[in-house]
Design a protein around this motif. Structure first.
Motif, short mmCIF file in Angstrom:
data_model
loop_
_atom_site.label_atom_id
_atom_site.label_comp_id
_atom_site.label_asym_id
_atom_site.label_seq_id
_atom_site.Cartn_x
_atom_site.Cartn_y
_atom_site.Cartn_z
N ARG A 1 0.84 -1.21 0.00
CA ARG A 1 0.00 0.00 0.00
C ARG A 1 0.87 1.26 0.00
O ARG A 1 0.54 2.25 -0.67
N GLU A 2 1.97 1.24 0.75
CA GLU A 2 2.86 2.40 0.79
C GLU A 2 3.50 2.65 -0.58
O GLU A 2 3.56 3.79 -1.06
N LEU A 3 3.96 1.58 -1.23
CA LEU A 3 4.53 1.70 -2.56
C LEU A 3 3.49 2.21 -3.56
O LEU A 3 3.74 3.14 -4.32
N SER A 4 2.32 1.61 -3.54
CA SER A 4 1.25 2.01 -4.46
C SER A 4 0.83 3.46 -4.21
O SER A 4 0.62 4.23 -5.17
N GLY A 5 0.73 3.86 -2.96
CA GLY A 5 0.38 5.25 -2.63
C GLY A 5 1.44 6.24 -3.12
O GLY A 5 1.11 7.30 -3.65
N ALA A 6 2.71 5.88 -2.94
CA ALA A 6 3.79 6.75 -3.40
C ALA A 6 3.77 6.87 -4.92
O ALA A 6 3.96 7.95 -5.49
N LEU A 7 3.53 5.75 -5.61
CA LEU A 7 3.45 5.79 -7.07
C LEU A 7 2.24 6.60 -7.54
O LEU A 7 2.35 7.37 -8.50
N THR A 8 1.12 6.45 -6.87
CA THR A 8 -0.07 7.24 -7.23
C THR A 8 0.23 8.73 -7.10
O THR A 8 -0.13 9.53 -7.97
N HIS A 9 0.91 9.11 -6.03
CA HIS A 9 1.28 10.51 -5.81
C HIS A 9 2.15 11.01 -6.96
O HIS A 9 1.91 12.09 -7.51
N ALA A 10 3.16 10.22 -7.34
CA ALA A 10 4.05 10.62 -8.43
C ALA A 10 3.33 10.64 -9.76
O ALA A 10 3.59 11.51 -10.61
N LEU A 11 2.43 9.69 -9.97
CA LEU A 11 1.67 9.66 -11.22
C LEU A 11 0.76 10.88 -11.37
O LEU A 11 0.52 11.35 -12.48
N ARG A 12 0.27 11.39 -10.26
CA ARG A 12 -0.55 12.60 -10.28
C ARG A 12 0.27 13.78 -10.81
O ARG A 12 -0.22 14.61 -11.57
N ALA A 13 1.56 13.82 -10.42
CA ALA A 13 2.44 14.88 -10.94
C ALA A 13 2.79 14.62 -12.40
O ALA A 13 2.97 15.56 -13.18
N HIS A 14 2.87 13.35 -12.77
CA HIS A 14 3.19 12.97 -14.15
C HIS A 14 2.07 13.35 -15.11
O HIS A 14 2.32 13.80 -16.23
#
Length: 195
Positions: free
Chosen positions: A132-145
């Motif tokens: 969940r932590e990895l997925s949440g961090a990736l979601t955050h970065a994807l929002r910037a992407h």
């Protein structure tokens, strides 16, 4: 009167972490832990209560010293639009640079998921929390992407990238070149998603 501790706990935990990372919880014996830490059985038990207690300390050390610093590029503010690509490039570079006999191949948590975590609720919970932590961090970065992507699209993309991370880390224990190729596939996928 209790005996005073005459060793550096962080150093002992770090050495045990590397051994667990390399051999796994089940294959690591108390004599193995005595050898790498320089402590005898009674000192280990006095400090950590059990092999499992030392493993749990090693897992927390792994999360704090290995996982979270690597995820920081995905969550730092302001998040760069290329943060996720940078994460996967650095993962590919780290996997490519590891010698075949390095204890830090793969992921301590995922290695346990393929072993005893399937039958251990506490370790399963740690692995699920990491996912969940990895997925949440990736979601955050994807929002910037891609700031215009819908929540459903972000969730789908984060799930796919998380799966590529897991695959790369598991493969790195047996096929470094394929693990690097999987990490690079994530970078290529991010390029395709570029708005």
């Amino acid at each position: 009167m209790p005996r005073t501790q005459d060793f550096d706990t962080a150093e002992v935990v770090g050495r045990a972490r590397d051994l667990f990372w390399d051999k796994g919880f089940e294959a690591t014996s108390i004599p193995d832990l005595e050898r790498v830490t320089g402590l005898n059985r009674s000192s280990l038990y006095n400090a950590f209560t059990s092999k499992r207690g030392l493993f749990d300390a090693a897992v927390h050390d792994y999360l704090d010293r290995v996982v979270r610093p690597r995820l920081r590029i995905l969550t730092d503010e302001p998040t760069r639009p290329d943060a996720a690509a940078h994460y996967y490039r650095s993962l590919a570079d780290a996997l490519a640079a590891l010698p075949d006999d390095a204890p830090g191949r793969g992921c301590l948590l995922l290695n346990s998921a393929a072993g005893f975590a399937a039958h251990d609720d506490a370790q399963r919970s740690v692995v699920e929390s990491y996912q969940r932590e990895l997925s949440g961090a990736l979601t955050h970065a994807l929002r910037a992407h891609d700031p215009d992507a819908s929540a459903a699209t972000l969730q789908h993309r984060a799930r796919l990238l998380t799966s590529l991370s897991v695959s790369a880390l598991l493969l790195s224990r047996v096929d470094r070149d394929e693990a690097v190729a999987v990490a690079n596939t994530a970078v290529e996928q991010l390029e395709e998603w570029r708005p």
